[in-house]
Design an enzyme around this catalytic site. Structure first.
Site, PDB file in Angstrom:
ATOM      1  N   LYS A   1      50.825  48.704  64.005  1.00  0.00           N
ATOM      2  CA  LYS A   1      49.455  49.083  64.366  1.00  0.00           C
ATOM      3  C   LYS A   1      49.513  50.137  65.460  1.00  0.00           C
ATOM      4  CE  LYS A   1      47.566  44.645  62.919  1.00  0.00           C
ATOM      5  NZ  LYS A   1      46.835  43.419  63.289  1.00  0.00           N
TER       6      LYS A   1
ATOM      7  N   GLY B   1      45.110  43.076  60.033  1.00  0.00           N
ATOM      8  CA  GLY B   1      44.109  42.021  60.113  1.00  0.00           C
ATOM      9  C   GLY B   1      44.268  41.239  61.398  1.00  0.00           C
TER      10      GLY B   1
ATOM     11  N   LYS C   1      41.815  48.930  67.880  1.00  0.00           N
ATOM     12  CA  LYS C   1      41.537  47.626  68.500  1.00  0.00           C
ATOM     13  C   LYS C   1      42.551  47.289  69.583  1.00  0.00           C
ATOM     14  CE  LYS C   1      45.039  45.232  66.647  1.00  0.00           C
ATOM     15  NZ  LYS C   1      45.923  44.231  67.262  1.00  0.00           N
TER      16      LYS C   1
ATOM     17  N   ASP D   1      40.002  41.844  63.668  1.00  0.00           N
ATOM     18  CA  ASP D   1      41.192  42.087  64.477  1.00  0.00           C
ATOM     19  C   ASP D   1      40.818  42.349  65.935  1.00  0.00           C
ATOM     20  OD1 ASP D   1      43.889  42.283  64.889  1.00  0.00           O
ATOM     21  OD2 ASP D   1      44.150  44.173  63.826  1.00  0.00           O
TER      22      ASP D   1
END
Length: 320
Positions: free
Chosen positions: A101, A127, A182, A235
């Site tokens: 990520k 996720g 995020k 998330d």
């Protein structure tokens, strides 16, 4: 049956390997030979995922060629900074499921980099999935996204178990970048926690952070529905609130004036904040939380100054 290769033996790679081993054989690749030998003999990843036993169907190797031999696709679960080097060593016929990520060194998407290098089958997995919980078989859900719907369904079949529900999506950009942004919001949430600013501030941060994520993702071509799905809102909530979140913990450490590193574990949000802040400046985009985290991370602002900058922005309608 050809074992599924999981390339990267950190916490998330180990958790994915343990989950996939419920469906069939898995080969977990570790970069360090001694580490691979330890995992193979002790059957637990005490360094990155303590307390989770490696099942009998999960083999470990430090030989990349052995790990991917005859496999149609592999999960790439190394930190984003290590993805380019690993991809350069893989055959272009191998399908890729990118699980980091983070962004490429130039600030671009890892899926775009993979296709530029000649990989035809590319997917991204993202996720609200903490390794500590997935590894222990606690219920979770995730999304695998690819332009190739058939490839996404193949990956879905390999990873879906009674403990991990896997959804598919064709919004590759949205799913990938939701997992990227995020992390920065989670660092900001950790700053809120570390400064003891309270639940009101935390709720406001998450809500406005989601709005900021939406602006960025949609400007990059993502679908709005994805922003409010598992790889976006889901998330964000998990990473901004969980005790397992490295990014949230890094924000807490920054608030205490400490170095945010955690025993050598990668905190993607710290690097991503600077890359996204530079992108926003170059494209004239308003990403105030991202920019505040970047300034605090660089040491240009104190955490208190970062909060003040956000609170003292000009008054405006909630929707504009």
């Amino acid at each position: 049956m050809t074992p599924l290769p999981v390339l990267g033996a950190g916490g998330w790679g180990t958790a994915l390997a343990v989950n996939a081993a419920r469906n069939g054989p898995v080969t977990l690749w570790a970069r360090r030979a001694q580490f691979a030998q330890t995992l193979q003999s002790e059957r637990v990843n005490a360094e990155y995922l303590p307390g989770v036993s490696l099942p009998p169907g999960l083999g470990v190797t430090a030989h990349l060629g052995e790990a991917i031999q005859d496999a149609p696709f592999a999960l790439v679960v190394v930190p984003s900074v290590g993805v380019p080097e690993l991809l350069a060593a893989l055959p272009r016929t191998l399908g890729l499921v990118l699980c980091a990520k983070g962004l490429a060194p130039d600030g671009g998407q890892l899926t775009v980099l993979a296709r530029q290098l000649g990989f035809a089958r590319v997917a991204v997995l993202s996720g609200p999935n903490h390794a500590e919980e997935v590894g222990r078989g606690l219920p979770a859900a995730t999304v695998v996204a690819s332009r190739d719907a058939g490839f996404a369904r193949t990956v879905q079949g390999a990873l879906m178990t009674p403990a991990l529900r896997v959804y598919t999506s064709e919004d590759e950009t949205g799913v990938e970048l939701g997992g990227v942004v995020k992390n920065v919001m989670a660092v900001a949430a950790g700053l809120v926690d570390g400064l003891s600013l309270g639940d009101n501030a935390k709720a406001a941060l998450i809500t406005r952070g989601l709005r900021e994520m939406s602006r960025y993702l949609q400007s990059c071509g993502a679908h709005e529905d994805t922003v409010y799905g598992l790889s976006g809102l889901g998330d964000l909530v998990a990473t901004a609130t969980s005790r397992h979140s490295r990014n949230r913990a890094a924000g807490e450490a920054l608030a205490r004036g400490e170095h945010p590193g955690q025993g050598g574990k990668v905190v993607e949000g710290l690097r991503t904040a600077g890359l996204l802040s530079a992108w926003a400046a170059a494209h004239g985009q308003d990403l105030p939380i991202v920019q505040a985290v970047a300034q605090v991370t660089r040491g240009d602002w104190s955490p208190q100054q970062g909060v003040a900058q956000l609170m003292e922005r000009e008054a405006k309608p909630e929707r504009h």
